[in-house]
Enzyme design. Structure first.
Site: not given
Length: 503
Positions: A285, A359
């Site tokens: 990020k 996920r």
């Protein structure tokens, strides 16, 4: 004040804040401090508690402000004549037929913020003649609930503020015992919210999966059965996705299970994403948003807080929280883009983006919940996608499910507690096809929140299932209503309302 203090070597939890608002219910108004009067919109205000001179003074102030009781508006009168009150604050309730639990709790939070700003130490609130969709005793309890939710703050790392004082509330209600009973029930939910908030607000170096597991173990004192699975156990069970995400950090992954069995019904499984810090891995990020990634475990915090709330409430429900915990870090042992992980479900996943790790940990946690507990319903909660924020912002969470009844129930529960959900579609499973694995972990096109939800659908099996994407809901940068700055505990009140009222 914070309900949780953590360090790398120690963890201390307390049941209540030393600086929480002091909530009391009475059958008459005291005559000191600040008087708070509540006015329904376009209805006359009962000011008989004041002297004729003070009534005239207050009425002039209301007329000058053209105040008509509009919701969340207020007028303040300082030093009313011939009175022991320091001030009178008139607060608008809005229309009587719109005054429900959610609006009342939100108003309580806003009034608390207002009174704190005025440096009030004692507030006397006249609820005895107020009614809406609920009785005045229930409304007073909801107002107090909003007050205490707003009062909570995470201040572990701030210097002590000796000037801070506890704000005492004295509610005048028609039935003192009923009001106290109603508020006691709500206070159990508060404790779950505060746990979730403090866990979410804690800094990432002080809250690794190890410390989160320690926090969960404290619920054993409430009769909750807590089990912690370490990296070797996770690997032995074939949970390669969870193990893979945790591989980049020195502590590895944990699977935390907290089971409150308040009934003999088949359990309801709450599955939480617990990324204690999300660097993005090798798909790292960038920008200021990375500082907020301590909150990427807010889903796990929410389901753990919900279990605490149910245990304190001694609720007649069987609920188990399963939390996949890991820190998504960059290291020589971390997974790389292009790697393939094998889930416990048996499906192989091509990891095209290591920043789509939530996920992955959820896939194995969902499998574990299904295989070990055979739940009647499974709800997963996760700060999963930026796409969700772009779709519905931070005033709603996104709900995904093919189960119309569950969507309806959770939508109603969210509306009742100011944690509203907005339905987004499942689909685009074809976008998850991989050339070298069963599926890939990001969609090649399609809406990101939906492809993420559809990825998780592969691991729901035949169980009734709902996915809640709470990205953007976990941290608040400014106070509003019953939510203060910092971790919000979003999801605890929604799930608790659903479990207590529907299940």
């Amino acid at each position: 004040m914070s309900y949780l203090k953590l360090s790398a070597l120690s963890l201390a939890m307390v049941a209540a804040s030393s600086h929480g608002a002091d909530i009391q219910f009475h059958s008459e108004l005291a005559s000191n401090g600040t008087l708070v009067l509540l006015q329904e919109q376009d209805q006359p205000l009962n000011i008989s508690v004041l002297s004729p001179q003070a009534q005239q003074q207050l009425q002039k102030a209301l007329n000058t402000a053209q105040f008509n009781g509009e919701y969340n508006k207020h007028v303040q009168l300082l030093a009313p004549v011939d009175s022991n009150y320091e001030r009178v604050v008139v607060v608008g309730l809005g229309a009587q037929d719109e005054l429900d639990a959610a609006r009342t709790a939100k108003l309580g939070g806003n009034v608390h913020g207002l009174l704190e700003g005025m440096k009030v130490t004692t507030a006397n609130i006249d609820f005895a003649t107020i009614n809406g969709q609920l009785s005045n005793t229930e409304l007073a309890a909801q107002f107090a609930h909003g007050v205490n939710l707003r009062d909570h703050s995470f201040d572990t790392y701030k210097q002590s503020d000796a000037a801070k004082t506890t704000l005492s509330y004295h509610f005048d209600v028609a039935d003192q015992a009923r009001a106290e009973q109603a508020y006691q029930a709500l206070s159990h939910i508060e404790q779950g919210v505060f746990l979730a908030r403090d866990l979410t607000s804690e800094v990432p170096s002080a809250l690794t999966p190890v410390e989160f597991a320690q926090a969960a173990q404290q619920l054993g004192e409430l009769g909750v059965k807590v089990e912690i699975l370490g990296p070797e156990q996770i690997k032995a069970l074939g949970m390669g996705a969870l193990e893979g995400v945790g591989r980049g950090s020195k502590d590895g992954a944990r699977l935390v299970v907290a089971h409150y069995q308040g009934s003999d019904d088949a359990p309801i499984a709450l599955v939480g994403k617990g990324i204690t810090f999300d660097s993005g891995g090798y798909s790292i990020k960038t920008g200021a948003s990375i500082a907020r990634m301590k909150s990427d475990m807010a889903g796990a915090a929410a389901v753990l807080g919900t279990v605490k709330a149910m245990a304190l409430s001694k609720a007649d429900v069987n609920v188990v929280a399963v939390m996949g915990m890991a820190a998504n870090m960059v290291s020589e042992t971390a997974i790389a883009p292009g790697d393939i992980l094998r889930t416990a479900e048996g499906l192989s996943v091509e990891v095209l983006n290591t920043d789509a790790e939530g996920r992955l940990v959820l896939s194995d946690a969902m499998w574990y919940a299904r295989s070990q507990f055979k739940p009647q319903i499974m709800v997963d909660v996760a700060t999963l996608t930026g796409s969700k924020v772009r779709a519905v912002g931070n005033r709603y969470s996104a709900i995904f499910s093919d189960d119309e009844q569950l969507v309806s129930e959770l939508t109603a529960a969210g509306k009742a507690v100011n944690e509203q959900v907005w339905r987004l579609p499942l689909g685009y499973k074809d976008k998850l096809k991989s050339d070298i694995a069963d599926i890939q972990n990001i969609g090649s096109g399609g809406p990101g929140a939906t492809t993420a939800a559809s990825f998780l659908q592969h691991f729901a099996g035949d169980t009734r299932w709902v996915h809640l994407d709470i990205a953007g809901n976990a941290l608040a940068s400014k106070a509003d209503g019953e939510v203060n700055v910092g971790g919000t505990g979003y999801g605890v009140r929604l799930l608790s309302e659903w479990l207590l009222k529907t299940k």
